[in-house]
Design a protein around this motif. Structure first.
Motif, PDB file in Angstrom:
ATOM      1  N   SER A   6       0.844  -1.193   0.000  1.00  0.00           N
ATOM      2  CA  SER A   6       0.000   0.000   0.000  1.00  0.00           C
ATOM      3  C   SER A   6       0.876   1.238   0.000  1.00  0.00           C
ATOM      4  O   SER A   6       2.088   1.159   0.219  1.00  0.00           O
ATOM      5  CB  SER A   6      -0.919  -0.009   1.223  1.00  0.00           C
ATOM      6  OG  SER A   6      -0.150   0.006   2.426  1.00  0.00           O
ATOM      7  N   GLY A   7       0.232   2.386  -0.233  1.00  0.00           N
ATOM      8  CA  GLY A   7       0.932   3.653  -0.125  1.00  0.00           C
ATOM      9  C   GLY A   7       1.196   4.368  -1.424  1.00  0.00           C
ATOM     10  O   GLY A   7       1.717   5.485  -1.420  1.00  0.00           O
ATOM     11  N   GLY A   8       0.869   3.744  -2.548  1.00  0.00           N
ATOM     12  CA  GLY A   8       1.090   4.415  -3.809  1.00  0.00           C
ATOM     13  C   GLY A   8       0.142   5.583  -4.003  1.00  0.00           C
ATOM     14  O   GLY A   8      -0.795   5.778  -3.233  1.00  0.00           O
ATOM     15  N   GLY A   9       0.414   6.355  -5.039  1.00  0.00           N
ATOM     16  CA  GLY A   9      -0.449   7.491  -5.319  1.00  0.00           C
ATOM     17  C   GLY A   9       0.180   8.424  -6.323  1.00  0.00           C
ATOM     18  O   GLY A   9       1.185   8.096  -6.957  1.00  0.00           O
ATOM     19  N   LEU A  10      -0.424   9.595  -6.435  1.00  0.00           N
ATOM     20  CA  LEU A  10       0.038  10.629  -7.353  1.00  0.00           C
ATOM     21  C   LEU A  10       0.741  11.717  -6.551  1.00  0.00           C
ATOM     22  O   LEU A  10       0.208  12.205  -5.544  1.00  0.00           O
ATOM     23  CB  LEU A  10      -1.150  11.218  -8.108  1.00  0.00           C
ATOM     24  CG  LEU A  10      -0.871  12.437  -8.997  1.00  0.00           C
ATOM     25  CD1 LEU A  10       0.066  12.058 -10.130  1.00  0.00           C
ATOM     26  CD2 LEU A  10      -2.176  13.001  -9.533  1.00  0.00           C
ATOM     27  N   VAL A  11       1.932  12.078  -6.985  1.00  0.00           N
ATOM     28  CA  VAL A  11       2.709  13.101  -6.290  1.00  0.00           C
ATOM     29  C   VAL A  11       3.455  13.936  -7.315  1.00  0.00           C
ATOM     30  O   VAL A  11       3.785  13.439  -8.405  1.00  0.00           O
ATOM     31  CB  VAL A  11       3.675  12.445  -5.282  1.00  0.00           C
ATOM     32  CG1 VAL A  11       4.712  11.594  -6.001  1.00  0.00           C
ATOM     33  CG2 VAL A  11       4.332  13.470  -4.388  1.00  0.00           C
ATOM     34  N   GLN A  12       3.712  15.169  -6.979  1.00  0.00           N
ATOM     35  CA  GLN A  12       4.480  16.030  -7.871  1.00  0.00           C
ATOM     36  C   GLN A  12       5.972  15.729  -7.750  1.00  0.00           C
ATOM     37  O   GLN A  12       6.437  15.247  -6.699  1.00  0.00           O
ATOM     38  CB  GLN A  12       4.218  17.494  -7.554  1.00  0.00           C
ATOM     39  CG  GLN A  12       2.834  17.983  -7.936  1.00  0.00           C
ATOM     40  CD  GLN A  12       2.684  19.484  -7.782  1.00  0.00           C
ATOM     41  OE1 GLN A  12       3.353  20.093  -6.944  1.00  0.00           O
ATOM     42  NE2 GLN A  12       1.809  20.081  -8.581  1.00  0.00           N
ATOM     43  N   ALA A  13       6.684  16.038  -8.783  1.00  0.00           N
ATOM     44  CA  ALA A  13       8.138  15.852  -8.752  1.00  0.00           C
ATOM     45  C   ALA A  13       8.721  16.610  -7.568  1.00  0.00           C
ATOM     46  O   ALA A  13       8.310  17.742  -7.281  1.00  0.00           O
ATOM     47  CB  ALA A  13       8.758  16.343 -10.054  1.00  0.00           C
ATOM     48  N   GLY A  14       9.656  15.954  -6.882  1.00  0.00           N
ATOM     49  CA  GLY A  14      10.236  16.528  -5.682  1.00  0.00           C
ATOM     50  C   GLY A  14       9.545  16.116  -4.409  1.00  0.00           C
ATOM     51  O   GLY A  14      10.063  16.354  -3.301  1.00  0.00           O
ATOM     52  N   GLY A  15       8.380  15.504  -4.540  1.00  0.00           N
ATOM     53  CA  GLY A  15       7.617  15.096  -3.374  1.00  0.00           C
ATOM     54  C   GLY A  15       8.061  13.758  -2.827  1.00  0.00           C
ATOM     55  O   GLY A  15       9.056  13.168  -3.280  1.00  0.00           O
ATOM     56  N   SER A  16       7.305  13.291  -1.834  1.00  0.00           N
ATOM     57  CA  SER A  16       7.656  12.052  -1.139  1.00  0.00           C
ATOM     58  C   SER A  16       6.441  11.141  -1.013  1.00  0.00           C
ATOM     59  O   SER A  16       5.297  11.606  -0.974  1.00  0.00           O
ATOM     60  CB  SER A  16       8.180  12.352   0.275  1.00  0.00           C
ATOM     61  OG  SER A  16       9.348  13.124   0.243  1.00  0.00           O
ATOM     62  N   LEU A  17       6.710   9.874  -0.934  1.00  0.00           N
ATOM     63  CA  LEU A  17       5.704   8.857  -0.639  1.00  0.00           C
ATOM     64  C   LEU A  17       6.364   7.774   0.206  1.00  0.00           C
ATOM     65  O   LEU A  17       7.573   7.562   0.110  1.00  0.00           O
ATOM     66  CB  LEU A  17       5.159   8.216  -1.914  1.00  0.00           C
ATOM     67  CG  LEU A  17       4.128   8.956  -2.755  1.00  0.00           C
ATOM     68  CD1 LEU A  17       3.843   8.173  -4.028  1.00  0.00           C
ATOM     69  CD2 LEU A  17       2.834   9.185  -1.971  1.00  0.00           C
ATOM     70  N   ARG A  18       5.555   7.097   1.002  1.00  0.00           N
ATOM     71  CA  ARG A  18       6.057   5.939   1.739  1.00  0.00           C
ATOM     72  C   ARG A  18       5.186   4.730   1.411  1.00  0.00           C
ATOM     73  O   ARG A  18       3.969   4.764   1.617  1.00  0.00           O
ATOM     74  CB  ARG A  18       6.063   6.170   3.248  1.00  0.00           C
ATOM     75  CG  ARG A  18       6.788   5.050   3.987  1.00  0.00           C
ATOM     76  CD  ARG A  18       6.909   5.291   5.476  1.00  0.00           C
ATOM     77  NE  ARG A  18       5.695   4.910   6.187  1.00  0.00           N
ATOM     78  CZ  ARG A  18       5.671   4.506   7.456  1.00  0.00           C
ATOM     79  NH1 ARG A  18       6.802   4.415   8.134  1.00  0.00           N
ATOM     80  NH2 ARG A  18       4.529   4.215   8.038  1.00  0.00           N
ATOM     81  N   LEU A  19       5.832   3.710   0.911  1.00  0.00           N
ATOM     82  CA  LEU A  19       5.146   2.455   0.619  1.00  0.00           C
ATOM     83  C   LEU A  19       5.316   1.502   1.798  1.00  0.00           C
ATOM     84  O   LEU A  19       6.349   1.506   2.474  1.00  0.00           O
ATOM     85  CB  LEU A  19       5.710   1.807  -0.646  1.00  0.00           C
ATOM     86  CG  LEU A  19       5.736   2.657  -1.911  1.00  0.00           C
ATOM     87  CD1 LEU A  19       6.281   1.828  -3.077  1.00  0.00           C
ATOM     88  CD2 LEU A  19       4.370   3.210  -2.233  1.00  0.00           C
ATOM     89  N   SER A  20       4.294   0.693   2.002  1.00  0.00           N
ATOM     90  CA  SER A  20       4.337  -0.331   3.043  1.00  0.00           C
ATOM     91  C   SER A  20       3.987  -1.675   2.433  1.00  0.00           C
ATOM     92  O   SER A  20       3.187  -1.748   1.495  1.00  0.00           O
ATOM     93  CB  SER A  20       3.341  -0.025   4.167  1.00  0.00           C
ATOM     94  OG  SER A  20       3.596   1.212   4.771  1.00  0.00           O
ATOM     95  N   CYS A  21       4.560  -2.720   2.980  1.00  0.00           N
ATOM     96  CA  CYS A  21       4.230  -4.074   2.545  1.00  0.00           C
ATOM     97  C   CYS A  21       4.220  -4.962   3.773  1.00  0.00           C
ATOM     98  O   CYS A  21       5.261  -5.172   4.400  1.00  0.00           O
ATOM     99  CB  CYS A  21       5.237  -4.580   1.526  1.00  0.00           C
ATOM    100  SG  CYS A  21       4.949  -6.286   1.006  1.00  0.00           S
ATOM    101  N   ALA A  22       3.038  -5.456   4.113  1.00  0.00           N
ATOM    102  CA  ALA A  22       2.872  -6.284   5.295  1.00  0.00           C
ATOM    103  C   ALA A  22       2.711  -7.743   4.897  1.00  0.00           C
ATOM    104  O   ALA A  22       1.879  -8.065   4.037  1.00  0.00           O
ATOM    105  CB  ALA A  22       1.659  -5.825   6.090  1.00  0.00           C
ATOM    106  N   ALA A  23       3.491  -8.590   5.523  1.00  0.00           N
ATOM    107  CA  ALA A  23       3.387 -10.029   5.294  1.00  0.00           C
ATOM    108  C   ALA A  23       2.539 -10.651   6.395  1.00  0.00           C
ATOM    109  O   ALA A  23       2.672 -10.300   7.569  1.00  0.00           O
ATOM    110  CB  ALA A  23       4.777 -10.658   5.284  1.00  0.00           C
ATOM    111  N   SER A  24       1.683 -11.578   5.999  1.00  0.00           N
ATOM    112  CA  SER A  24       0.823 -12.248   6.969  1.00  0.00           C
ATOM    113  C   SER A  24       0.705 -13.724   6.630  1.00  0.00           C
ATOM    114  O   SER A  24       0.995 -14.135   5.506  1.00  0.00           O
ATOM    115  CB  SER A  24      -0.563 -11.588   6.987  1.00  0.00           C
ATOM    116  OG  SER A  24      -1.175 -11.716   5.726  1.00  0.00           O
ATOM    117  N   GLY A  25       0.294 -14.488   7.613  1.00  0.00           N
ATOM    118  CA  GLY A  25       0.149 -15.929   7.418  1.00  0.00           C
ATOM    119  C   GLY A  25       0.987 -16.690   8.421  1.00  0.00           C
ATOM    120  O   GLY A  25       1.421 -16.160   9.441  1.00  0.00           O
TER     121      GLY A  25
END
Length: 121
Positions: A6-25
């Motif tokens: 999760s965590g994707g999206g639309l951002v302007q150049a120079g901006g920031s995003l944080r992606l997460s990936c949770a493992a379960s089971g």
């Protein structure tokens, strides 16, 4: 075992995003996790990985992206700063996981579904 990104999206150049990936089971141990990306018309490429506390990065993201693993949460993060339009891609996480099955266990690679990152100029 499932990986949920999760965590994707639309951002302007120079901006920031944080992606997460949770493992379960039925996870016994996670040996490594990584982030890959695939832009239209290109092959999937490794962006960043972490194994036993050691990290590695693609040259194109060094100094801008940081991968971190939270062992307690079985979650890997990708902090992406100073984003560029060429970072636009679907980002996938992959885990090398040892899972329990009955009285035994086995190791395998698992992929999460991708999350789209779009960087506008």
């Amino acid at each position: 075992v499932q990986l949920q990104a999760s965590g994707g999206g639309l951002v302007q150049a120079g901006g920031s995003l944080r992606l997460s990936c949770a493992a379960s089971g039925n996870i016994r141990r996670i040996n490594a996790m990584g982030w890959y990306r695939q832009a239209p018309g290109t092959e999937r490429e490794l962006v960043a990985g972490v194994r036993g506390g050691t990290t590695n990065y693609a040259d194109s993201v060094k100094g801008r992206f940081t991968i971190a693993m939270d062992d307690a949460k079985n979650t890997v993060y990708l902090q992406m700063n100073s984003l560029k339009p060429e970072d636009t891609a679907v980002y996938y996480c992959k885990g090398e996981v040892v899972a329990t099955m009955g009285v035994g266990y086995f190791g395998a690679e698992y992929w999460g579904e991708g999350t789209l990152v779009t960087v506008s100029s």
